[in-house]
Design a protein around this motif. Structure first.
Motif, PDB file in Angstrom:
ATOM      1  N   LYS A   4       0.803  -1.218   0.000  1.00  0.00           N
ATOM      2  CA  LYS A   4       0.000   0.000   0.000  1.00  0.00           C
ATOM      3  C   LYS A   4       0.840   1.274   0.000  1.00  0.00           C
ATOM      4  CE  LYS A   4      -4.126  -1.963   1.937  1.00  0.00           C
ATOM      5  NZ  LYS A   4      -5.252  -1.792   2.812  1.00  0.00           N
ATOM      6  N   THR A   5       2.141   1.166   0.192  1.00  0.00           N
ATOM      7  CA  THR A   5       2.952   2.373   0.193  1.00  0.00           C
ATOM      8  C   THR A   5       3.236   2.790  -1.242  1.00  0.00           C
ATOM      9  OG1 THR A   5       5.005   1.115   0.325  1.00  0.00           O
ATOM     10  CG2 THR A   5       4.046   1.866   2.402  1.00  0.00           C
ATOM     11  N   LYS A   6       3.301   4.104  -1.442  1.00  0.00           N
ATOM     12  CA  LYS A   6       3.559   4.678  -2.756  1.00  0.00           C
ATOM     13  C   LYS A   6       5.042   5.019  -2.854  1.00  0.00           C
ATOM     14  CE  LYS A   6      -0.869   4.989  -3.801  1.00  0.00           C
ATOM     15  NZ  LYS A   6      -1.520   4.284  -4.830  1.00  0.00           N
ATOM     16  N   PRO A   7       5.579   5.146  -4.076  1.00  0.00           N
ATOM     17  CA  PRO A   7       6.997   5.478  -4.232  1.00  0.00           C
ATOM     18  C   PRO A   7       7.404   6.767  -3.518  1.00  0.00           C
ATOM     19  CG  PRO A   7       6.099   4.760  -6.317  1.00  0.00           C
ATOM     20  CD  PRO A   7       4.951   4.859  -5.359  1.00  0.00           C
ATOM     21  N   VAL A   8       6.529   7.788  -3.536  1.00  0.00           N
ATOM     22  CA  VAL A   8       6.883   9.042  -2.872  1.00  0.00           C
ATOM     23  C   VAL A   8       7.024   8.838  -1.368  1.00  0.00           C
ATOM     24  CG1 VAL A   8       4.530   9.906  -2.551  1.00  0.00           C
ATOM     25  CG2 VAL A   8       6.398  11.528  -2.787  1.00  0.00           C
ATOM     26  N   GLU A   9       6.241   7.928  -0.811  1.00  0.00           N
ATOM     27  CA  GLU A   9       6.348   7.634   0.616  1.00  0.00           C
ATOM     28  C   GLU A   9       7.671   6.943   0.926  1.00  0.00           C
ATOM     29  OE1 GLU A   9       2.787   5.359   1.124  1.00  0.00           O
ATOM     30  OE2 GLU A   9       1.661   7.092   1.830  1.00  0.00           O
ATOM     31  N   LEU A  10       8.041   5.989   0.066  1.00  0.00           N
ATOM     32  CA  LEU A  10       9.299   5.269   0.280  1.00  0.00           C
ATOM     33  C   LEU A  10      10.495   6.190   0.108  1.00  0.00           C
ATOM     34  CD1 LEU A  10       8.460   1.961  -1.614  1.00  0.00           C
ATOM     35  CD2 LEU A  10       8.550   2.308   0.859  1.00  0.00           C
ATOM     36  N   THR A  12      10.730   9.347   0.568  1.00  0.00           N
ATOM     37  CA  THR A  12      10.844  10.384   1.609  1.00  0.00           C
ATOM     38  C   THR A  12      10.820   9.799   3.010  1.00  0.00           C
ATOM     39  OG1 THR A  12       8.448  10.725   1.644  1.00  0.00           O
ATOM     40  CG2 THR A  12       9.737  12.117   0.150  1.00  0.00           C
ATOM     41  N   GLY A  13      10.929   8.497   3.118  1.00  0.00           N
ATOM     42  CA  GLY A  13      10.910   7.862   4.441  1.00  0.00           C
ATOM     43  C   GLY A  13       9.591   8.099   5.151  1.00  0.00           C
TER      44      GLY A  13
END
Length: 140
Positions: A4-10, A12-13
């Motif tokens: 469920k995590t998006k690339p922008v979340e990964l 930017t930690g």
């Protein structure tokens, strides 16, 4: 596996998070707004503008001829007329009242469904207990 995590979340930690939330789309202009009030305000503006247009009334004071700092002639949009601002505010209040009424109706419908469900459960329970009472009376 569903990640469920998006690339922008990964990247930017998780300092930037993608959150699903309601977006209100105002159909006559095709724009979306993040708050209900902003969408209602835009819709009231559209309705007031249409109303003034049909009546042949101006919504703004006449444009003012000015010059840009480099000397280029330009037009500055005139201020909105108080009559238009008042009408837009009236339309906004009307829409908010309709929305309040609709929300109240939905709340009452949910309350009725909940009460009706409890009533049906109680009716079934009463029927079962009545059956047991009749069995007890006949077996005596």
């Amino acid at each position: 596996m569903c990640n469920k995590t998006k690339p922008v979340e990964l990247a930017t930690g998780h300092d930037i998070q993608v959150i699903t939330r309601e977006v209100y789309l105002v159909q006559p202009c095709g724009k979306s707004y993040f708050t209900e009030d902003a969408a209602i305000n835009k819709y009231a503006h559209i309705l007031a503008s249409d109303e003034f247009s049909k009546l042949g009334k101006l919504t703004n004071e006449p444009d003012i001829e000015t010059q840009l700092p480099d000397g280029t002639p330009a037009l500055k949009r005139g201020a909105m007329l108080p009559e238009y601002i008042d009408r837009q505010a009236d339309i906004y209040r009307e829409i908010k009242q309709k929305l309040k009424d609709e929300k109240h109706i939905l709340r009452l419908e949910k309350e009725w469904q909940k009460a009706n469900s409890k009533f049906e459960d109680a009716r079934e329970d009463a029927a079962i207990k009545y059956g047991r009472l009749q069995e007890a009376i006949t077996s005596k």
